[in-house]
Structure formats: C-alpha cells, structure tokens
Design a protein around this motif. Structure first.
Motif, PDB file in Angstrom:
ATOM      1  N   HIS A 174       0.817  -1.216   0.000  1.00 16.94           N
ATOM      2  CA  HIS A 174       0.000   0.000   0.000  1.00 16.94           C
ATOM      3  C   HIS A 174       0.852   1.268   0.000  1.00 16.94           C
ATOM      4  N   TYR A 175       2.151   1.136   0.091  1.00 16.21           N
ATOM      5  CA  TYR A 175       3.038   2.293   0.196  1.00 16.21           C
ATOM      6  C   TYR A 175       4.371   1.956  -0.458  1.00 16.21           C
ATOM      7  N   ARG A 176       5.174   3.002  -0.692  1.00 14.57           N
ATOM      8  CA  ARG A 176       6.562   2.801  -1.102  1.00 14.57           C
ATOM      9  C   ARG A 176       7.413   3.828  -0.373  1.00 14.57           C
ATOM     10  N   SER A 177       8.531   3.374   0.141  1.00 13.47           N
ATOM     11  CA  SER A 177       9.442   4.266   0.853  1.00 13.47           C
ATOM     12  C   SER A 177      10.406   4.917  -0.123  1.00 13.47           C
ATOM     13  N   GLY A 178      10.788   6.147   0.157  1.00  6.97           N
ATOM     14  CA  GLY A 178      11.724   6.849  -0.720  1.00  6.97           C
ATOM     15  C   GLY A 178      12.488   7.919   0.019  1.00  6.97           C
ATOM     16  N   PRO A 179      13.485   8.486  -0.632  1.00  4.06           N
ATOM     17  CA  PRO A 179      14.280   9.541  -0.007  1.00  4.06           C
ATOM     18  C   PRO A 179      13.493  10.846   0.102  1.00  4.06           C
ATOM     19  N   LEU A 180      13.999  11.745   0.922  1.00  2.00           N
ATOM     20  CA  LEU A 180      13.382  13.058   1.080  1.00  2.00           C
ATOM     21  C   LEU A 180      13.855  13.949  -0.065  1.00  2.00           C
ATOM     22  N   ASP A 181      13.125  13.891  -1.172  1.00  2.00           N
ATOM     23  CA  ASP A 181      13.505  14.673  -2.347  1.00  2.00           C
ATOM     24  C   ASP A 181      12.250  15.130  -3.079  1.00  2.00           C
ATOM     25  N   ALA A 182      12.448  15.812  -4.195  1.00  6.32           N
ATOM     26  CA  ALA A 182      11.322  16.391  -4.927  1.00  6.32           C
ATOM     27  C   ALA A 182      10.320  15.338  -5.380  1.00  6.32           C
ATOM     28  N   GLU A 183      10.789  14.163  -5.784  1.00  7.40           N
ATOM     29  CA  GLU A 183       9.875  13.126  -6.261  1.00  7.40           C
ATOM     30  C   GLU A 183       8.966  12.615  -5.151  1.00  7.40           C
ATOM     31  N   LEU A 184       9.423  12.659  -3.923  1.00  8.80           N
ATOM     32  CA  LEU A 184       8.591  12.203  -2.810  1.00  8.80           C
ATOM     33  C   LEU A 184       7.316  13.027  -2.707  1.00  8.80           C
ATOM     34  N   VAL A 185       7.415  14.325  -2.914  1.00  7.97           N
ATOM     35  CA  VAL A 185       6.284  15.220  -2.655  1.00  7.97           C
ATOM     36  C   VAL A 185       5.692  15.835  -3.914  1.00  7.97           C
ATOM     37  N   ARG A 186       6.187  15.455  -5.076  1.00  8.37           N
ATOM     38  CA  ARG A 186       5.713  16.098  -6.304  1.00  8.37           C
ATOM     39  C   ARG A 186       4.215  15.850  -6.507  1.00  8.37           C
ATOM     40  N   GLY A 187       3.449  16.938  -6.602  1.00  7.73           N
ATOM     41  CA  GLY A 187       2.020  16.851  -6.863  1.00  7.73           C
ATOM     42  C   GLY A 187       1.182  16.367  -5.702  1.00  7.73           C
ATOM     43  N   VAL A 188       1.754  16.190  -4.520  1.00  6.75           N
ATOM     44  CA  VAL A 188       1.022  15.639  -3.384  1.00  6.75           C
ATOM     45  C   VAL A 188      -0.063  16.618  -2.914  1.00  6.75           C
ATOM     46  N   LYS A 189      -1.164  16.068  -2.386  1.00  6.95           N
ATOM     47  CA  LYS A 189      -2.271  16.902  -1.908  1.00  6.95           C
ATOM     48  C   LYS A 189      -2.492  16.826  -0.398  1.00  6.95           C
ATOM     49  N   VAL A 190      -2.042  15.746   0.216  1.00 11.65           N
ATOM     50  CA  VAL A 190      -2.150  15.600   1.673  1.00 11.65           C
ATOM     51  C   VAL A 190      -0.821  15.084   2.213  1.00 11.65           C
ATOM     52  N   VAL A 191      -0.260  15.785   3.187  1.00 15.54           N
ATOM     53  CA  VAL A 191       0.976  15.358   3.826  1.00 15.54           C
ATOM     54  C   VAL A 191       0.706  15.124   5.312  1.00 15.54           C
ATOM     55  N   LEU A 192       1.018  13.936   5.774  1.00 13.08           N
ATOM     56  CA  LEU A 192       0.990  13.633   7.200  1.00 13.08           C
ATOM     57  C   LEU A 192       2.427  13.716   7.702  1.00 13.08           C
ATOM     58  N   LEU A 193       2.681  14.646   8.584  1.00 11.33           N
ATOM     59  CA  LEU A 193       4.051  14.940   9.028  1.00 11.33           C
ATOM     60  C   LEU A 193       4.159  14.810  10.537  1.00 11.33           C
ATOM     61  N   ARG A 194       5.044  13.950  10.972  1.00 13.18           N
ATOM     62  CA  ARG A 194       5.404  13.917  12.392  1.00 13.18           C
ATOM     63  C   ARG A 194       6.499  14.962  12.569  1.00 13.18           C
ATOM     64  N   LEU A 195       6.230  15.996  13.353  1.00 15.74           N
ATOM     65  CA  LEU A 195       7.150  17.122  13.461  1.00 15.74           C
ATOM     66  C   LEU A 195       8.518  16.679  13.985  1.00 15.74           C
ATOM     67  N   PRO A 196       9.593  17.030  13.271  1.00 16.76           N
ATOM     68  CA  PRO A 196      10.940  16.749  13.799  1.00 16.76           C
ATOM     69  C   PRO A 196      11.254  17.722  14.915  1.00 16.76           C
ATOM     70  N   ARG A 197      12.174  17.344  15.776  1.00 15.31           N
ATOM     71  CA  ARG A 197      12.535  18.225  16.888  1.00 15.31           C
ATOM     72  C   ARG A 197      13.427  19.373  16.430  1.00 15.31           C
ATOM     73  N   SER A 198      14.136  19.188  15.335  1.00 15.22           N
ATOM     74  CA  SER A 198      15.037  20.211  14.820  1.00 15.22           C
ATOM     75  C   SER A 198      14.295  21.196  13.920  1.00 15.22           C
ATOM     76  N   LEU A 199      14.447  22.484  14.193  1.00 11.51           N
ATOM     77  CA  LEU A 199      13.828  23.502  13.338  1.00 11.51           C
ATOM     78  C   LEU A 199      14.457  23.500  11.945  1.00 11.51           C
ATOM     79  N   ASP A 200      15.748  23.224  11.863  1.00 13.86           N
ATOM     80  CA  ASP A 200      16.394  23.162  10.553  1.00 13.86           C
ATOM     81  C   ASP A 200      15.837  22.005   9.731  1.00 13.86           C
ATOM     82  N   ALA A 201      15.570  20.877  10.379  1.00 13.70           N
ATOM     83  CA  ALA A 201      14.967  19.751   9.662  1.00 13.70           C
ATOM     84  C   ALA A 201      13.575  20.110   9.194  1.00 13.70           C
ATOM     85  N   LEU A 202      12.801  20.759  10.043  1.00 14.15           N
ATOM     86  CA  LEU A 202      11.450  21.178   9.655  1.00 14.15           C
ATOM     87  C   LEU A 202      11.505  22.151   8.481  1.00 14.15           C
ATOM     88  N   ARG A 203      12.458  23.064   8.508  1.00 16.60           N
ATOM     89  CA  ARG A 203      12.600  24.039   7.415  1.00 16.60           C
ATOM     90  C   ARG A 203      12.907  23.335   6.092  1.00 16.60           C
TER      91      ARG A 203
END
Length: 372
Positions: free
Chosen positions: A92-121
């Motif tokens: 039901h899913y595929r894992s991938g790196p944190l890059d443009a293809e991961l989020v290209r055209g996405v409409k809903v993002v479920l995000l567990r907030l990272p503790r680092s502000l730089d990571a969140l940015r």
C-alpha cells in the motif's frame, strides 16, 4: 485501527517497556486528517517522519493506496515493512528519499514534526516547492517537543496556519497555501581544518560537538588499517567529521562511514565531496554495521548516540558495542568517546576486551578497547 496499532512493534530498533511504536500524536494526526484522506486519490498522500509506520499503516488501513513515505532512520523503515507484513498491508506504500519526487504533486501530507527547526525548514520548503497548490500539511507531535518557533518556520512557506486543540499532550498544526519553497541545501562550515556539511536534523549540525573534539584530539597518530579491504570504520558517522578527519590526515587511507539516518548519510556524503575525499570514503546507510563481515576490521571509531527516535535510552550503546566486537578482528581497536556519567568502561571490557582511558575532561571520556 486500534487492532492494527496494537500489533505494531519498534523492531529492529530497541524495544523495552515505555518505548512505544505508536503514540497519541500519531492518533491525533490520523484523526485530524481523516476527512482529507477520505477524498484523496491513489498517490495523493505522503507521510514524512513516520517513526515505525503508525501513520503510513493507519492511512492504508483506512483505504489509502499509493502512499509515498519517508522515514529518516533505516530501523524505522525496516520496522514499517515488518509491521506492514504483520497486519497485511504490504504493497500500500513505497518508501523513498526526502527529495522532490517524494512530494511532487502531493495533496495531503501527514508529518510527524521533527525536533530540529532546521529539519522542519528543509521538509516544508521541499513540500512548498513541489506539492500541488491545494496541498494540506497535517503536522503533529508531542507538546513537550513542540515550540512556537515551529509555527514561524511553517509560516515561512505557507500562508495559512491553523492550530488544533491539545489532546493527550499532543497537538496538530495544519498549513495550507504554499508559497515559495526550496530544495534542502546543507549548511556549511569549516571546523577542525575540514569543510563540514549538514542537512537539517543532522547531529550537531555543521559544528564540532565537544565529545567528538576530544576524540579527534586523541586518535592515534599511526593507526592500523586503512587499506581498501580493511578501511577505518566510522560508526554512527553523523556529518562525517571523524571519517573525513581520518581520510585527510592519513593520505591514501580508505574509510567506511555509516549511520542509520538518511539525513546523516547525505550530510556525510556532502562533507566528503567538499573535502575532495569522496573516492576514498564510502558512506552507507545501515543499521549498526550490518553490511560488514565479521572479524575483518582493525579500527572503529564511535561517538554512540543515546536517543532512539525521541526517547532517551541506555539500550543503544550495548548493541553498538556488541556489533563492534563482531566486526573487529582479534587485536582490533575501538576508539570511543562517551559521556562520563554513563560509565561505559565495564560494558566495553565485557563486550570487546581490555579497555584503557585515553583522555577525560569535565564531561566526556575517551577510551580504547582492544578485541580479545
């Protein structure tokens, strides 16, 4: 959904009473996003920073398919796969790196907030740059790990920010209307005579933490090893400072640097490239030293972490020491720096062999342990 949650485990990450695979923040993110997910088409949903698969599998159990997901830790990624097989949601899913293809055209993002502000940015900048203009980001976490500064970071790349009521010491932030955005770029600094690169969330950032500083000042002048078939090994390499230091001071030496974190691995690769040593340093994402054969290494360096996801635990170092003992050949050495209050010396003696204190300051101790 509760039955699925009851089946989730952290394995192969450390497991112990009090270390959970799913928590109230995961449940709140899923409850808050339920209506958005109900109208999503296959491929519309992305999950980022899922710890052990609760968000990904919770969404899949509710009917989502074609989910794209990114977990920073390889142990989390493997736990997701194991949990999916356990509850019958593989595929039901595929894992991938944190890059443009991961989020290209996405409409809903479920995000567990990272503790680092730089990571969140880095994460929200990437979403804003490549997601569908209608994207909604449902970002949640435990209150003790959240700050008002997160609202500021989210607002840098989204025009609308809504804050949920707190529930079970958790909260969700919803953001809409992306603006601008950018692909992640590593921070850069010169430390200890090296060019260091660090993406958001990498341990210590583009700096030299005081424990690593003490270790570097006391590493041997003429270490054994460094051949292509016996490289110096930098375990839990972070941004790659130790591995880069070894490679630049021992010309011609080969180094193997590894970390379970994808952001650490990408940072270390960028560090090696910035120092012109990428041809002699292999950087890999791995759980401990799983890819290395037993009894083959002459030298391992280590600054062991004491966090598993957001939890502080003393269970990680014993596993690391046991893995180092497996990989070291008889007579091989582990050079390790650790917080003196943790009193690791008896453990090092037991797991690896005779251990000597090399240096100590107000907070840290450097030891060398020789494999029996």
């Amino acid at each position: 959904m509760s039955a699925i949650f009851d089946a989730l485990r952290r394995w192969p990450d450390v497991e112990a009473p009090g270390l959970v695979a799913v928590d109230a923040a995961d449940r709140l993110i899923l409850d808050t996003s339920a209506e958005l997910r109900a109208s999503a088409l296959p491929g519309d949903i992305v999950v980022i920073n899922d710890a052990y698969g609760a968000l990904t599998l919770g969404a899949a159990d509710a009917g989502a398919s074609g989910i794209r997901t990114h977990l920073d830790a390889i142990t989390g990624e493997r736990a997701l796969d194991a949990n999916a097989a356990r509850v019958g949601l593989t595929g039901h899913y595929r894992s991938g790196p944190l890059d443009a293809e991961l989020v290209r055209g996405v409409k809903v993002v479920l995000l567990r907030l990272p503790r680092s502000l730089d990571a969140l940015r880095d994460i929200v900048g990437l979403i804003a740059a490549h997601a569908d203009p209608s994207v909604v980001v449902v970002a949640g976490g435990r209150l003790k790990h959240m700050s008002v500064s997160m609202n500021t970071v989210l607002s840098e790349n989204f025009r609308q920010l809504d804050v949920s009521h707190a529930r079970q010491k958790s909260r969700v932030l919803l953001v809409r209307a992306p603006r601008g955005g950018r692909d992640p770029a590593p921070a850069a600094a010169q430390v200890a005579g090296l060019e260091v690169r660090a993406y958001g969330g990498a341990f210590a950032g583009a700096r030299l933490d005081i424990g690593t500083r003490l270790l570097l000042a006391n590493l041997p002048d003429s270490p054994v090893g460094g051949a292509p078939n016996d490289p110096f090994i930098d375990l839990a390499c972070g941004t790659g400072i130790i591995g880069a230091w070894m490679a630049t001071r021992h010309r011609g030496a080969h180094v193997y640097a590894c970390d379970q974190s994808s952001v650490a691995v990408e940072s270390a690769k960028a560090t090696m490239l910035a120092n012109g040593i990428e041809d002699r340093v292999t950087v890999v994402r791995d759980d401990m030293l799983g890819a290395r054969p037993s009894a083959t290494a002459s030298l391992v360096t280590l600054n062991p972490p004491f966090h598993s996801a957001a939890a502080v635990t003393d269970l990680i170092a014993p596993r690391m020491f046991a893995e180092v003992a497996r990989v070291l050949r008889p007579g091989g050495q582990l050079w390790c720096v650790w917080n003196s209050g943790l009193k690791y010396r008896p453990l090092l003696e037991r797991e690896i062999g005779p251990t000597e204190q090399v240096a100590r300051n107000a907070k840290f101790t450097v030891t060398v342990s020789t494999r029996r």
